[in-house]
Write a protein that holds these residues in place. Structure first.
Motif, short mmCIF file in Angstrom:
data_model
loop_
_atom_site.label_atom_id
_atom_site.label_comp_id
_atom_site.label_asym_id
_atom_site.label_seq_id
_atom_site.Cartn_x
_atom_site.Cartn_y
_atom_site.Cartn_z
N LEU A 149 40.89 37.98 46.98
CA LEU A 149 39.53 38.27 46.50
C LEU A 149 38.93 39.27 47.45
O LEU A 149 38.49 38.91 48.54
CB LEU A 149 38.68 37.00 46.47
N GLY A 150 38.96 40.54 47.08
CA GLY A 150 38.56 41.58 48.02
C GLY A 150 39.53 41.58 49.18
O GLY A 150 40.73 41.74 48.97
N ASN A 151 39.04 41.37 50.39
CA ASN A 151 39.92 41.33 51.55
C ASN A 151 40.37 39.92 51.89
O ASN A 151 41.32 39.73 52.63
CB ASN A 151 39.22 41.94 52.77
N ALA A 152 39.65 38.95 51.32
CA ALA A 152 39.96 37.56 51.65
C ALA A 152 41.08 37.03 50.77
O ALA A 152 41.21 37.42 49.62
CB ALA A 152 38.71 36.71 51.46
N VAL A 153 41.88 36.17 51.34
CA VAL A 153 42.91 35.49 50.57
C VAL A 153 42.46 34.06 50.34
O VAL A 153 42.14 33.34 51.28
CB VAL A 153 44.27 35.52 51.30
N VAL A 154 42.36 33.67 49.06
CA VAL A 154 41.92 32.33 48.72
C VAL A 154 43.13 31.51 48.31
O VAL A 154 43.92 31.94 47.47
CB VAL A 154 40.91 32.37 47.54
N THR A 155 43.28 30.36 48.93
CA THR A 155 44.38 29.49 48.55
C THR A 155 43.83 28.45 47.57
O THR A 155 43.11 27.54 47.95
CB THR A 155 45.00 28.80 49.77
N ALA A 156 44.14 28.62 46.29
CA ALA A 156 43.58 27.74 45.26
C ALA A 156 44.37 26.44 45.20
O ALA A 156 43.80 25.37 45.04
CB ALA A 156 43.62 28.45 43.91
#
Lengths: 228, 426
Positions: free
Chosen positions: A16-23
Motif C-alpha cells: 500500500l504505497g510504500n508500506a507492506v501490509v500483511t493481511a
C-alpha cells in the motif's frame, strides 16, 4: 482422513504505497467436511482475505491451500476458475447479483458458465429458488427484491453447481436482525461445509460450532463446541 | 461457457444501453454505407462497360493489326501495345484473310474517321464530332437485326446512313422513327477556318439499337463504298502513315461466336495482333480491380474512424461492468469467457452495423443512380451503383473484423481484471 480444505502457512501481503501490509500472516487451519465455521474479527483483521484465498479468488504471497488433496498454488488461472465454479459457492455482503438479470438468470449464471444445458439449468434454478422461498419472485430483477430476498437468490446461485464448500463474506451484514437469522437458517439448512466471515460475534456463537477469531492476520482463538 | 450462451449474454448487454449502442452503430452504419457506395459505383461502371463487350456483335468481332516482326515486348503489353508501329493492313490482306481463314464472315477495315456531323432539324447548332464507319455488303444483313426504325440501305452505292439510337435520343429527345428520312451532313475537321467546307450529305435510312450492338455505340454506319468516299474527303480522319487502300487496323467478324478462339489462333499465325472481346474484358477487369481496390481503401476510412467509437463504447462498458466482471470471475468464469463476451459484443455491433450499412448503401446508391439519370446523359437501363455478392459479404465481414479489433483491447482488459479488486469496485 485428510480434511477437505486446509490452509498451510497461508500468508498474503499487500503493498500500500510504500508500506507492506500483511493481511494474512502464516495461517494454518483445517476445516472438516460438513463443518459450520465462523471467522470473526475486526475489520482489517484479514478475514475477508482469508476467504478469498480459500476460494481461489486470490493467490497467497506464500503458503498454500489444499482442497481434497489438490494444491491451489499448482493450478493455472483457468484451473483456478474451474475450481471456483465447481467447488465453491460464494455469498457476499452486498449480494453481488447481476442487476440486468432476473433472479432465475442470476441463479443460472454459474451453470451457464459451466456450459450446462439450457433446460437443465432452468429446472435447477427454479428448484433452488423454490427451496429459498422465492418461487414467485424468479422473474424479478435484483432492484425489485428486498435485501433478504436478494441474499436468498445469491445463496441459490451459490448452490447451483452443487459445490461442497460455501464461503460467505458477511452475508448478514446488510440485513436487519430478523432477516439475518432467516438467512443463517437457510445457510444451515443446505448442509454444506460453510466458512462464514462475520464481525457479528453473537450470530457466530449462535449458529456456528466453531468460531475462529483473527487479529492482524493471525488466529487469536479457535473455539469448538459451540452451538450445534 | 458455450458460444451460444456468450452470444446471448453479449446481445442482452448491448440492449442495456440502447442510446449508446445506437450511436456507436450509427458510426459503423455510415462507414459501411460509404464503403459500399464507393465500391458499388466502381462495380456498376465495370459491369456497364463490360456489357458493351458482351453483346453478340462484340463477341464475334476480333480487332486485328499487323505486328512488327519479332517484337516480344509488345506481346507482353497486350491490349496497350495493340496496333503500335506495325505495317498497315492492305486491301489485298483483307481479301486474303476472307478467303484463307475458315469461319471469317468478313473483314472490315477501320476507317478511323471522326467527322463533324450536322443533323437536319437538330436544335443544337454546335458541331459535334462523331465516329463514322463503313459497312461492307456482307455485313448488311447481320446488322439488320439491330435496326429499330427504318431499314438498312437498299443499294450499296446509296448515300445512306444508319444512325446510333443512343446519341440521337440524347440530342433530339425524339423517337428513333422521327429521325428516319432526315438528312445528315458530314464534314471534316479543319484547322483553317477559311478553307471551303468539304462536306457530303447522307440520308438516314435506319436507326440502330446501340444498347444491343455494343462497343461502337456512337458510330454512324455508311455503306463501305461511301465510307471510302468520305475517307478520301476527310484527310484529317486518316492516319498520316496510311495510304489509300491500307489501314491501321481492321475488324474480323466470325460467323459463329464459338469460332473466335480458332480464328484468333490462325490470325496470330498469319502475323497479326489479335484482340478479342474476352481479351479486352480481361484488361478492363484488371483496371477496375485496381479502381475498386482504391475505392475500397477510401471507403474504408469511415469504417476505420468508427473503430474509435466502438473502442470507446467498449471501454466504457468494461468500466461500468467492472463489478459484474468480478462477480462472473468469482462464479468461476475463465478469462477467456469474459474476453469472448466483450469481443462478441463488439462483433455484434459490427454485424448489425454492417447489415444496416449495406442496406443504407444500396438504397443511397439506387437513389443517386436515379438522380444522376435525371440530370446527365445516362442511357436508360444503366445502373451506376451495383452491389456484388463479394461486396456484400466482404463489407459485412470487414465491419465485423474492424469492430472486433476495436473491442480487442477493452475485452483483454476486462479479462485480466483482478477479481478481488473488481468486486470492490463501486
Amino acid at each position: 482422513m485428510e480434511s477437505p480444505i486446509r490452509a498451510e502457512r497461508l500468508t498474503k501481503r499487500y503493498e500500500l504505497g510504500n508500506a507492506v501490509v500483511t493481511a494474512v500472516d502464516g495461517l494454518t487451519l483445517d476445516f472438516a467436511a460438513g463443518e459450520f465455521a465462523a471467522v470473526v474479527g475486526r475489520s482489517g483483521s484479514g478475514k475477508s482475505t482469508l476467504l478469498h484465498l480459500l476460494g481461489g479468488l486470490d493467490r497467497p504471497t506464500s503458503g498454500d491451500v489444499a482442497v481434497d488433496g489438490r494444491r491451489l498454488a499448482e493450478l493455472s488461472d483457468n484451473e483456478l476458475a474451474d475450481y471456483r465454479r465447481a467447488k465453491i459457492g460464494f455469498v457476499f455482503q452486498f449480494f453481488n447479483l447481476v442487476p440486468s438479470m432476473t433472479a432465475r438468470q442470476n441463479v443460472e449464471l454459474p451453470m451457464t458458465l459451466a456450459g450446462a444445458d439450457r433446460r437443465a439449468r432452468r429446472r435447477r434454478a427454479d428448484e433452488l429458488l423454490e427451496r429459498a422461498g422465492l418461487g414467485a419472485r424468479r422473474d424479478h430483477r435484483p432492484s425489485e427484491l428486498s435485501g433478504g430476498e436478494q441474499q436468498r437468490v445469491s445463496i441459490a446461485r451459490a448452490l447451483s453447481n452443487d459445490p461442497p464448500l460455501l464461503l460467505a463474506d458477511e452475508p448478514t451484514g446488510n440485513l436487519d436482525s430478523r432477516t439475518a437469522r432467516e438467512i443463517m437458517e437457510l445457510l444451515k439448512s443446505v448442509g454444506r461445509t460453510l466458512i462464514l466471515v462475520t464481525h457479528d460475534r453473537e450470530l457466530a456463537d449462535a449458529y456456528c460450532r466453531r468460531v475462529i477469531e483473527l487479529s492482524d492476520g493471525r488466529v487469536v482463538s479457535d473455539r469448538r463446541g459451540g452451538a450445534s | 461457457m458455450t458460444i451460444a450462451d456468450a452470444l446471448i449474454m453479449s446481445v442482452s448487454n448491448l440492449t442495456r444501453r440502447k442510446g449508446r449502442t445506437a450511436l456507436t452503430l450509427l458510426g459503423v452504419v455510415i462507414g459501411v454505407a460509404a464503403l459500399v457506395l464507393m465500391v458499388s459505383l466502381a462495380i456498376g461502371l465495370e459491369r456497364e462497360v463490360l456489357k458493351l463487350f458482351q453483346t453478340e456483335d462484340s463477341l464475334r468481332t476480333l480487332l486485328i493489326a499487323r505486328s512488327s516482326a519479332g517484337d516480344e515486348a509488345k506481346e507482353s503489353m497486350g491490349i496497350l501495345a495493340f496496333g503500335l508501329m506495325g505495317p498497315p493492313i492492305t486491301d489485298r490482306d483483307i481479301e486474303e484473310l476472307k478467303k484463307s481463314i475458315p469461319g471469317v464472315a468478313t473483314v472490315i477495315p477501320d476507317l478511323n474517321m471522326f467527322l463533324i456531323v450536322k443533323i437536319q432539324g437538330d436544335p443544337d447548332e454546335s458541331p459535334r464530332l462523331v465516329p463514322v464507319g463503313g459497312l461492307p455488303e456482307e455485313e448488311v444483313q447481320a446488322i439488320r437485326k439491330y435496326v429499330v426504325a427504318g431499314d438498312v440501305w437498299g443499294e450499296p452505292g446509296e448515300r445512306a446512313v444508319l444512325a446510333p439510337s443512343r446519341m440521337l435520343a440524347l440530342r433530339f429527345q425524339k423517337k428513333p422513327s422521327d429521325i428516319v428520312g432526315k438528312m445528315v451532313v458530314f464534314s471534316r475537321t479543319s484547322e483553317d477556318p477559311q478553307a471551303a467546307p468539304e462536306e457530303l450529305t447522307y440520308r438516314v435510312v435506319g436507326v440502330l439499337d446501340t444498347e444491343r450492338l455494343g462497343i461502337k455505340a456512337r458510330q454512324f454506319y455508311v455503306p463501305m463504298d461511301r465510307g471510302l468516299e468520305l475517307w478520301d474527303l476527310t484527310q484529317g480522319g486518316r492516319m498520316p502513315w496510311t495510304k489509300k487502300g491500307s489501314y491501321l487496323s481492321a475488324e474480323v467478324k466470325v460467323t459463329e461466336v464459338d469460332q473466335v478462339t480458332e480464328v484468333k489462333r490462325r490470325l496470330a499465325n498469319a502475323g497479326y495482333q489479335v484482340l478479342t472481346s474476352a481479351d479486352i474484358m480481361g484488361t478492363i477487369r484488371t483496371v477496375f480491380l485496381v479502381i475498386e481496390g482504391f475505392m475500397a481503401c477510401i471507403g474504408a476510412i469511415g469504417l476505420i474512424v468508427s473503430i474509435f467509437g466502438i473502442a470507446n463504447t467498449m471501454a466504457m462498458a468494461v468500466l461500468e461492468r467492472t463489478r459484474e466482471i468480478g462477480i462472473m470471475k468469482a462464479l468461476g468464469s475463465r478469462n477467456s469467457d469474459i474476453r469472448r463476451v466483450f469481443l462478441l459484443e463488439a462483433g455484434a455491433i459490427g454485424l448489425v452495423g454492417g447489415l444496416i450499412g449495406l442496406a443504407a448503401g444500396a438504397v443511397t446508391g439506387a437513389a443517386l443512380g436515379a438522380a444522376a439519370g435525371q440530370v446527365t446523359e445516362i442511357p436508360e437501363g444503366v445502373r451506376l451503383f451495383q452491389i456484388s455478392g463479394w461486396l456484400a459479404a466482404g463489407s459485412i465481414a470487414f465491419s465485423v473484423l474492424v469492430s472486433m479489433i476495436a473491442g480487442f483491447v477493452p475485452a483483454l482488459r476486462a479479462a485480466r481484471l483482478d477479481p478481488v479488486q473488481a468486486l470492490r469496485y463501486e
